[in-house]
Design a protein around this motif. Structure first.
Motif, short mmCIF file in Angstrom:
data_model
loop_
_atom_site.label_atom_id
_atom_site.label_comp_id
_atom_site.label_asym_id
_atom_site.label_seq_id
_atom_site.Cartn_x
_atom_site.Cartn_y
_atom_site.Cartn_z
N GLU A 44 39.54 57.36 34.99
CA GLU A 44 40.20 57.84 33.78
C GLU A 44 41.64 58.26 34.02
O GLU A 44 42.35 58.58 33.07
CB GLU A 44 39.42 59.00 33.15
CG GLU A 44 39.40 60.27 33.99
CD GLU A 44 38.37 60.29 35.11
OE1 GLU A 44 38.36 61.27 35.86
OE2 GLU A 44 37.59 59.33 35.24
N GLU A 65 50.10 55.43 23.76
CA GLU A 65 49.68 54.24 24.52
C GLU A 65 50.90 53.45 25.00
O GLU A 65 50.92 52.95 26.12
CB GLU A 65 48.76 53.36 23.67
CG GLU A 65 47.47 54.01 23.25
CD GLU A 65 46.44 54.10 24.37
OE1 GLU A 65 46.58 53.40 25.38
OE2 GLU A 65 45.50 54.89 24.22
N ASP A 69 54.08 55.35 20.13
CA ASP A 69 52.84 56.09 20.32
C ASP A 69 52.58 56.33 21.81
O ASP A 69 53.26 55.79 22.68
CB ASP A 69 51.67 55.37 19.65
CG ASP A 69 51.36 54.02 20.27
OD1 ASP A 69 51.76 53.76 21.43
OD2 ASP A 69 50.68 53.22 19.61
N HIS A 100 42.37 65.57 25.85
CA HIS A 100 41.74 65.71 24.53
C HIS A 100 41.92 64.42 23.72
O HIS A 100 42.23 64.47 22.52
CB HIS A 100 42.29 66.90 23.77
CG HIS A 100 42.22 68.18 24.54
ND1 HIS A 100 41.03 68.76 24.93
CD2 HIS A 100 43.20 68.97 25.04
CE1 HIS A 100 41.28 69.86 25.59
NE2 HIS A 100 42.59 70.02 25.70
N GLY A 101 41.76 63.26 24.38
CA GLY A 101 41.86 61.96 23.73
C GLY A 101 43.28 61.45 23.54
O GLY A 101 43.46 60.33 23.07
N GLU A 102 44.27 62.24 23.88
CA GLU A 102 45.66 61.84 23.71
C GLU A 102 46.22 61.28 25.02
O GLU A 102 46.10 61.92 26.06
CB GLU A 102 46.51 63.04 23.28
CG GLU A 102 47.99 62.69 23.18
CD GLU A 102 48.91 63.90 23.13
OE1 GLU A 102 50.12 63.68 23.10
OE2 GLU A 102 48.42 65.05 23.14
N PRO A 103 46.87 60.10 24.98
CA PRO A 103 47.50 59.57 26.19
C PRO A 103 48.68 60.43 26.61
O PRO A 103 49.50 60.82 25.78
CB PRO A 103 47.98 58.17 25.78
CG PRO A 103 47.66 58.00 24.35
CD PRO A 103 47.03 59.24 23.83
N HIS A 118 54.50 62.63 25.73
CA HIS A 118 53.52 62.33 24.68
C HIS A 118 54.15 61.32 23.72
O HIS A 118 55.36 61.20 23.64
CB HIS A 118 53.18 63.60 23.89
CG HIS A 118 52.74 64.74 24.75
ND1 HIS A 118 51.42 65.00 25.00
CD2 HIS A 118 53.45 65.68 25.43
CE1 HIS A 118 51.32 66.06 25.79
NE2 HIS A 118 52.55 66.49 26.06
N THR A 155 47.01 59.75 32.11
CA THR A 155 45.64 60.14 31.78
C THR A 155 45.54 60.44 30.29
O THR A 155 46.47 60.18 29.53
CB THR A 155 45.21 61.36 32.64
OG1 THR A 155 43.81 61.54 32.50
CG2 THR A 155 45.97 62.61 32.28
N TYR A 156 44.40 60.98 29.90
CA TYR A 156 44.17 61.38 28.51
C TYR A 156 43.80 62.86 28.50
O TYR A 156 43.00 63.31 29.30
CB TYR A 156 43.04 60.56 27.88
CG TYR A 156 43.45 59.12 27.64
CD1 TYR A 156 43.93 58.73 26.40
CD2 TYR A 156 43.40 58.20 28.67
CE1 TYR A 156 44.34 57.42 26.18
CE2 TYR A 156 43.82 56.89 28.46
CZ TYR A 156 44.28 56.51 27.22
OH TYR A 156 44.70 55.22 27.01
#
Length: 126
Positions: A29, A4, A2, A47-50, A86, A44-45
């Motif tokens: 952030e 993270e 994933d 749209h909420g994705e690492p 990603h 960073t992130y």
């Protein structure tokens, strides 16, 4: 793996590299790893994705994007010279570590010789 986990591996490798410094020039952030003041990794992130942004040679950048579903043009960066990693499963730990190292070495190679913490042509050999 994933996103993270991709970030955790990238962060661990970035901190292992000689002269690497973790900074936060864009706020808490975003983790920015620099060598002699030059960025080689941005965690960073989006749209909420690492996401992990790394520098890449233009020819490698294109080939990596074609070969791996989890590598896209660098988010918010020069698309020719940066890639984004990603989560999703097409990247493994050693490959992520290698990409971080390559990004670092590209930046080091662009530094004046007196400022280089390592020789980018021989680092990691022997």
């Amino acid at each position: 793996m994933d996103g993270e986990t991709v970030q955790a591996i990238a962060a661990e490798r970035a901190l292992e590299l000689p002269g690497s410094v973790l900074t936060h020039p864009f706020g808490d952030e975003a983790d920015v790893y620099k060598v002699h003041g030059k960025m080689f990794a941005l965690l960073t992130y989006v749209h909420g994705e690492p996401v992990v942004n790394l520098k890449a040679r233009p020819e490698d950048s294109y080939a990596l994007r074609e070969a791996y579903a989890d590598i896209t043009p660098g988010w918010h960066m020069n698309k020719k010279h940066w890639i984004s990693l990603h989560g999703g499963g097409s990247l493994d730990e050693e490959f992520v570590r290698d990409l971080v190292t390559e990004s670092y070495l590209l930046v080091v190679a662009g530094l004046p010789k007196r400022d280089r913490p390592v020789d980018p042509d021989t680092f990691g050999q022997g």
